[in-house]
Every structure is written in C-alpha cells, then in structure tokens.
Design a protein around this motif. Structure first.
Motif, PDB file in Angstrom:
ATOM      1  N   UNK A  68       0.851  -1.190   0.000  1.00 28.36           N
ATOM      2  CA  UNK A  68       0.000   0.000   0.000  1.00 28.36           C
ATOM      3  C   UNK A  68       0.884   1.237   0.000  1.00 28.36           C
ATOM      4  N   UNK A  69       0.786   2.024  -1.064  1.00 33.95           N
ATOM      5  CA  UNK A  69       1.596   3.226  -1.187  1.00 33.95           C
ATOM      6  C   UNK A  69       1.539   3.746  -2.608  1.00 33.95           C
ATOM      7  N   UNK A  70       2.287   4.793  -2.915  1.00 33.59           N
ATOM      8  CA  UNK A  70       2.322   5.319  -4.284  1.00 33.59           C
ATOM      9  C   UNK A  70       2.922   4.277  -5.233  1.00 33.59           C
ATOM     10  N   UNK A  71       2.139   3.848  -6.199  1.00 34.19           N
ATOM     11  CA  UNK A  71       2.576   2.780  -7.101  1.00 34.19           C
ATOM     12  C   UNK A  71       3.883   3.142  -7.813  1.00 34.19           C
ATOM     13  N   UNK A  72       3.981   4.383  -8.258  1.00 35.36           N
ATOM     14  CA  UNK A  72       5.183   4.757  -9.013  1.00 35.36           C
ATOM     15  C   UNK A  72       6.449   4.655  -8.168  1.00 35.36           C
ATOM     16  N   UNK A  73       6.361   4.986  -6.884  1.00 38.26           N
ATOM     17  CA  UNK A  73       7.528   4.885  -6.008  1.00 38.26           C
ATOM     18  C   UNK A  73       7.873   3.423  -5.715  1.00 38.26           C
ATOM     19  N   UNK A  74       6.848   2.607  -5.474  1.00 37.98           N
ATOM     20  CA  UNK A  74       7.080   1.187  -5.191  1.00 37.98           C
ATOM     21  C   UNK A  74       7.734   0.521  -6.396  1.00 37.98           C
ATOM     22  N   UNK A  75       7.187   0.796  -7.583  1.00 34.53           N
ATOM     23  CA  UNK A  75       7.745   0.184  -8.798  1.00 34.53           C
ATOM     24  C   UNK A  75       9.157   0.687  -9.084  1.00 34.53           C
ATOM     25  N   UNK A  76       9.435   1.955  -8.777  1.00 32.51           N
ATOM     26  CA  UNK A  76      10.779   2.495  -8.994  1.00 32.51           C
ATOM     27  C   UNK A  76      11.794   1.821  -8.076  1.00 32.51           C
ATOM     28  N   UNK A  77      11.415   1.611  -6.814  1.00 33.26           N
ATOM     29  CA  UNK A  77      12.310   0.935  -5.869  1.00 33.26           C
ATOM     30  C   UNK A  77      12.563  -0.500  -6.313  1.00 33.26           C
ATOM     31  N   UNK A  78      11.506  -1.167  -6.761  1.00 31.73           N
ATOM     32  CA  UNK A  78      11.651  -2.548  -7.219  1.00 31.73           C
ATOM     33  C   UNK A  78      12.578  -2.637  -8.421  1.00 31.73           C
ATOM     34  N   UNK A  79      12.392  -1.735  -9.351  1.00 31.76           N
ATOM     35  CA  UNK A  79      13.226  -1.754 -10.560  1.00 31.76           C
ATOM     36  C   UNK A  79      14.689  -1.474 -10.217  1.00 31.76           C
ATOM     37  N   UNK A  80      14.907  -0.485  -9.381  1.00 29.93           N
ATOM     38  CA  UNK A  80      16.272  -0.125  -9.014  1.00 29.93           C
ATOM     39  C   UNK A  80      16.960  -1.238  -8.230  1.00 29.93           C
ATOM     40  N   UNK A  81      16.188  -1.938  -7.378  1.00 24.65           N
ATOM     41  CA  UNK A  81      16.771  -2.987  -6.548  1.00 24.65           C
ATOM     42  C   UNK A  81      16.718  -4.369  -7.154  1.00 24.65           C
ATOM     43  N   UNK A  82      16.169  -4.482  -8.361  1.00 21.66           N
ATOM     44  CA  UNK A  82      16.081  -5.784  -9.001  1.00 21.66           C
ATOM     45  C   UNK A  82      15.086  -6.719  -8.351  1.00 21.66           C
ATOM     46  N   UNK A  83      14.004  -6.171  -7.824  1.00 17.37           N
ATOM     47  CA  UNK A  83      12.974  -6.966  -7.157  1.00 17.37           C
ATOM     48  C   UNK A  83      11.797  -7.193  -8.090  1.00 17.37           C
ATOM     49  N   UNK A  84      11.230  -8.392  -8.037  1.00 22.04           N
ATOM     50  CA  UNK A  84      10.083  -8.716  -8.880  1.00 22.04           C
ATOM     51  C   UNK A  84       8.776  -8.456  -8.141  1.00 22.04           C
ATOM     52  N   UNK A  85       7.881  -7.750  -8.815  1.00 19.67           N
ATOM     53  CA  UNK A  85       6.548  -7.498  -8.257  1.00 19.67           C
ATOM     54  C   UNK A  85       5.486  -8.370  -8.917  1.00 19.67           C
ATOM     55  N   UNK A  86       5.908  -9.377  -9.654  1.00 15.12           N
ATOM     56  CA  UNK A  86       4.975 -10.245 -10.355  1.00 15.12           C
ATOM     57  C   UNK A  86       4.033 -10.941  -9.375  1.00 15.12           C
ATOM     58  N   UNK A  87       2.737 -10.802  -9.631  1.00 11.46           N
ATOM     59  CA  UNK A  87       1.731 -11.464  -8.810  1.00 11.46           C
ATOM     60  C   UNK A  87       1.455 -10.790  -7.478  1.00 11.46           C
ATOM     61  N   UNK A  88       2.098  -9.657  -7.215  1.00  2.97           N
ATOM     62  CA  UNK A  88       1.925  -8.965  -5.934  1.00  2.97           C
ATOM     63  C   UNK A  88       0.906  -7.840  -6.103  1.00  2.97           C
ATOM     64  N   UNK A  89      -0.047  -7.769  -5.183  1.00  2.90           N
ATOM     65  CA  UNK A  89      -1.067  -6.725  -5.232  1.00  2.90           C
ATOM     66  C   UNK A  89      -0.501  -5.401  -4.728  1.00  2.90           C
ATOM     67  N   UNK A  90      -0.719  -4.348  -5.500  1.00  2.17           N
ATOM     68  CA  UNK A  90      -0.342  -2.992  -5.081  1.00  2.17           C
ATOM     69  C   UNK A  90      -1.608  -2.150  -4.998  1.00  2.17           C
ATOM     70  N   UNK A  91      -1.814  -1.526  -3.862  1.00  2.61           N
ATOM     71  CA  UNK A  91      -2.932  -0.601  -3.685  1.00  2.61           C
ATOM     72  C   UNK A  91      -2.360   0.808  -3.750  1.00  2.61           C
ATOM     73  N   UNK A  92      -2.705   1.506  -4.781  1.00  2.00           N
ATOM     74  CA  UNK A  92      -2.100   2.809  -5.071  1.00  2.00           C
ATOM     75  C   UNK A  92      -2.783   3.902  -4.257  1.00  2.00           C
ATOM     76  N   UNK A  93      -2.004   4.555  -3.397  1.00  2.00           N
ATOM     77  CA  UNK A  93      -2.506   5.714  -2.651  1.00  2.00           C
ATOM     78  C   UNK A  93      -1.474   6.828  -2.782  1.00  2.00           C
ATOM     79  N   UNK A  94      -1.862   8.021  -2.381  1.00  2.00           N
ATOM     80  CA  UNK A  94      -1.052   9.195  -2.691  1.00  2.00           C
ATOM     81  C   UNK A  94       0.197   9.323  -1.833  1.00  2.00           C
TER      82      UNK A  94
END
Length: 324
Positions: A68-94
């Motif tokens: 739960x958090x800003x989707x763009x920030x979560x995805x940016x951290x995952x991409x930078x750290x080489x983490x996979x978000x496949x199959x993980x639910x993200x609830x986008x909030x501001x």
C-alpha cells in the motif's frame, strides 16, 4: 604477542555472522505450517529494505503481502533494486498517511490479518491504528515486544516495552504485561515465567518500579493478569542467573528460567534489548500487541532473519487471535 596469548585474550563469544539462531528459525518453521498465508498490509514500502523484506516474506510463504503506497515509487524501488513485483497486489494511494489509513481500513474489514511497517514513521502508523473512530483500538494499551534469540540463553527471551510506552504507569504496565504474556503463549509457551525488572529485588518506597512490580504480582494473585508465573521486583542478574538469585537468598521459580522481562520504562528496555543484540549476538523479532491485529514493527537496521521472524511471530499471534 604470540598466538597462544592472543587466543586467551580473544573474546570467546562468536561473531554475529557466525551465529545460528535456531529459536527464531523454529518460529519460521511453525508459521509456514498454515495452508494459507495471512494477507498482510505492508504500509508505504517505498525503500529497498521494507519492500525486499515484505517480498521475501511472501516468497517464504509466511504472508501474502498487499503493498500500500504510491505505485510509481514502489515500482521504482523494485526496478532499481532488481525486485520482482509479479503477482503482488499494489494498492495505489497518494502518500504515507493515506497508506496507513487504508491499511487500517482493510484490517477493520477483515481483509488483512496483520500490518507491516514500511518506510514511514512509527508514530504515523500508530496514529492511524489508535484513531478512536477508524482505528484498531481494543480495551488494551498498545505495546511492543522484542522476541530475542540470545545465543547464551537457553530459550527465547521476550522484552517489553522497549519501543512505544515511554514511562508507563501501573495500569499501563498491567496491559503491557498481559500483552507480552499473550505473545509468549502464541509462541507456544503455555505458562510463561515473567520477571518484573528493577535495580533491586526488594520493595522500596522511593523506587517506583519496585512498587509497581509488587502491585502487578498482587494483580496476578487476584486474576487481573492471567496466564503466567510472575515475580518481582527482580534485578536483571537475579532474573537470568539462578546462581545470582541463590546468592541473594531469593526463592522463586523465575531466576535462570525467565521467558519474559518486563522493563520499568522504554529507555531501560531499549538499552537492554540493543545491548543483547550488539554485545551478546542476539537477533530480535519485533511486534506490536494490543490492537485488533498484530503489527510487524522492525528497525531499519534489522537483518533479513529478523524481518522474516517478525512476520512469523505476527502469523502465530494472528492464529492465536483467531484470525487464521
């Protein structure tokens, strides 16, 4: 200096990296036995450590993370750290405040069974939890429990409260003690032994912690606090060492076999827990009790095992609360 002398002078305790923390590992094994990992709201995981810890707990089958958090920030951290978000639910909030509110709402609705702190302040998360209208309050005060795996001690050691209640009064200590007893029982200790710590083992009118300890023991006698064998006041050495207690003539079932150390205040508890971690090679799980669901609360400096075992403790507490 020759090698023989160096060997004598060298510390005998193994380094932190060399230690195997089998007690925490046993909690991981126990938590994995449930068929369905509990859905867990991970609040604002917008840094690598909090996101990695949540995803690893999901991969280990301990929890089903809902980020739960800003989707763009979560995805940016995952991409930078080489983490996979496949199959993980993200609830986008501001922002983080909205993330805390949404996590609490999901817990109130029964859609998640635990909360996990991400990259936001503890006070911000707990503020949403204790909100009188929309929060997760119960009749009990919230309190933190360190579940410590100390290599030199023969079983897990629970220290409370070292993170939330700064200077608890008697009735706050009553809740703190009942919370940590409940946590110990969730971890499989049917009748934990609790030491009420002070600097001395005798009741002294000018030392409030000794008066509180004596009153808490009487509350146990009157069944205002249940589920444990409780004694105090006890100094730390008397709680941990049977020999030290015998030397002072203390006749009690607690010395040398304590499961719980109830500390007088946050400062003494925090110092004690961190001394055990950094000087005695302990690893620690961290959890908040007293709300409708358990809260995973770990330090930013927590090791991977500590993050995973904190999730495991939350799973076992959730099960004890009937959430699984």
């Amino acid at each position: 200096m020759d090698d023989a002398v160096k060997q004598v002078l060298a510390p005998h305790a193994p380094s932190r990296d060399d230690l195997t923390h089998r007690q925490l590992q046993s909690f991981l094994d126990e938590a994995r036995r449930f068929d369905n990992p509990p859905p867990t709201a991970v609040v604002h995981p917008v840094d690598f450590n909090s996101l990695d810890g949540a995803l690893e707990a999901g991969e280990e089958g301990l929890i089903e993370p809902l980020l739960i958090g800003p989707r763009n920030k979560i995805e940016a951290v995952a991409e930078e750290g080489g983490l996979s978000l496949k199959g993980v639910t993200i609830i986008d909030v501001e922002h983080s405040h909205a993330a805390a509110e949404e996590a609490v709402r999901l817990a109130r609705c029964g859609e998640v069974h635990a909360l996990m702190k991400g990259s936001l302040g503890t006070s911000e998360l707990l503020g949403a939890v204790v909100d009188r209208q929309k929060g997760l309050r119960t009749e009990r005060r919230l309190s933190h429990v360190f579940v410590l795996d100390v290599p030199s001690y023969h079983k897990p050691l629970l220290v409370s409260d070292a993170a939330i209640n700064i200077a608890p009064d008697l009735m706050a200590k009553k809740d703190i003690l009942q919370n940590v007893i409940d946590c110990a029982q969730a971890l499989g200790v049917s009748q934990p032994k609790a030491a009420l710590l002070s600097a001395v083992e005798k009741v002294k009118a000018n030392m409030q912690s000794t008066l509180d300890a004596a009153a808490l023991c009487k509350m146990v006698d009157r069944h205002q606090i249940t589920g444990a064998i409780v004694d105090g006041p006890l100094a730390f050495d008397n709680a941990i060492s049977l020999e030290a207690a015998k030397a002072k003539g203390i006749d009690s079932p607690i010395p040398g076999d304590a499961d719980i150390l109830l500390v007088p205040d946050l400062e003494s508890g925090n110092i004690l827990a961190k001394q055990l971690q950094y000087l005695a090679g302990a690893s620690a799980a961290g959890i908040v009790m007293g709300a409708r669901v358990p809260l995973v609360l770990t330090s930013r400096a927590a090791k991977p095992l500590e993050r995973l075992s904190s999730c495991a403790v939350a799973v076992l507490v959730a099960h004890q609360m009937g959430r699984l």
